[in-house]
Design an enzyme around this catalytic site. Sequence first.
Site, PDB file in Angstrom:
ATOM      1  N   LYS A  33       0.821  -1.217   0.000  1.00  9.76           N
ATOM      2  CA  LYS A  33       0.000   0.000   0.000  1.00  9.76           C
ATOM      3  C   LYS A  33       0.852   1.263   0.000  1.00  9.76           C
ATOM      4  CE  LYS A  33      -4.476  -1.676   1.262  1.00  9.76           C
ATOM      5  NZ  LYS A  33      -5.702  -1.497   2.058  1.00  9.76           N
ATOM      6  N   ARG A  37      -3.903 -10.229   4.456  1.00 13.42           N
ATOM      7  CA  ARG A  37      -4.251 -10.252   3.026  1.00 13.42           C
ATOM      8  C   ARG A  37      -3.077  -9.680   2.233  1.00 13.42           C
ATOM      9  NH1 ARG A  37      -6.586  -6.732  -0.723  1.00 13.42           N
ATOM     10  NH2 ARG A  37      -7.976  -7.731  -2.244  1.00 13.42           N
TER      11      ARG A  37
END
Length: 362
Positions: A301, A336
């Site tokens: 991210k 995840r």
Amino acid sequence: MYLRPIQFVDSPVGRDGQVDRLAGGLNWFAGYELILVEGGARVFEAQLPVAGVADAIAALPDALAESATAFRARLTAPRAPLSLGERVIRFDQPQVAGILNMTPDSFSDGGAHVDDPVAAAGAGVAMAAAGAALIDVGGESTRPGAAAVWEGDEISRVVPAIERLSLAGTAVSIDTRKAGVMEAAIEAGAHMVNDVAALLWDDRALEVVAKAGCPVVLMHSPDPKAGGHGEHRYADAVIEVYDWLEARIDAVVAGGVAREKILIDPGIGFGKTVQNNLQLINALALFQGLGCPLMLGVSRKRMIGALSGEAPADQRLAGSIALALRGADLGAQILRVHDVTETVQAIRVWRGLRDAAMMPRL
């Protein structure tokens, strides 16, 4: 009233009555941070040792004492395992979910498997063989500014891959906001729904999940109807996200979904600054007070780039591993990730350290 586990220790050995176990997992802690909030602002904070927490709670006014006792019980209670097709996923240690994007424009790996369900299914099976407990299949990018995808196109992207993965005995979750896609994916063999809009984007989504009786991940975002990336100023990101998820869990349970089938996700990167994201990750253990397994999605991210000289998405493996291990340290049950092999290896080493700490000293 909130209790945040603090003062984590390697092992409970020799610490009877001095430590509590977090959510039935491999994490033990020796203290609590008691937080009282009034009007959205923290008005009191204190650190309490586990050995004295029962007496400290008993000294609170009755309503607060009752709330604190229930909060502590949720923090320490083991999480029920999930039955996903042929797989049973237990939460006594961190599990890895592999990301399989069937999109041309996802921020990290868009286009890698689009229009090739055979190759996509092969990639999913390979992730499962590498140690992923489940494969999270998505057909619509949720990156900031991504164009909405027509429901029919999303279905045509994900269903062929899901069918193949299911036939191969792989546990599959469908990453979507759309009720129609949820229905088609479940019919094709998906076992769980992962919704970045917490069943709020599509008015039928809650009904579909309740009818299917499948597990669901509810992710926080400040404005699910608008896509989840709207700007939002938090007076206290940790408390506001916790309260939002608590209210959403209650609403979904009222809509017919069993509480033991609900997982939560604090929504790292969705309508949050880098500072907000860091605050939430550091406070992950508090979210175990919701009593639901916690999924953490931090892989590749933007915050990693922001903290590391703006490294591009495909060069954020080290940062992703660092955040995954921080999540494991604070009790996240599902990580995840894009990089399954590397993350599974890191978690296995992490597990080895935990096991070693509980062995007799020679």
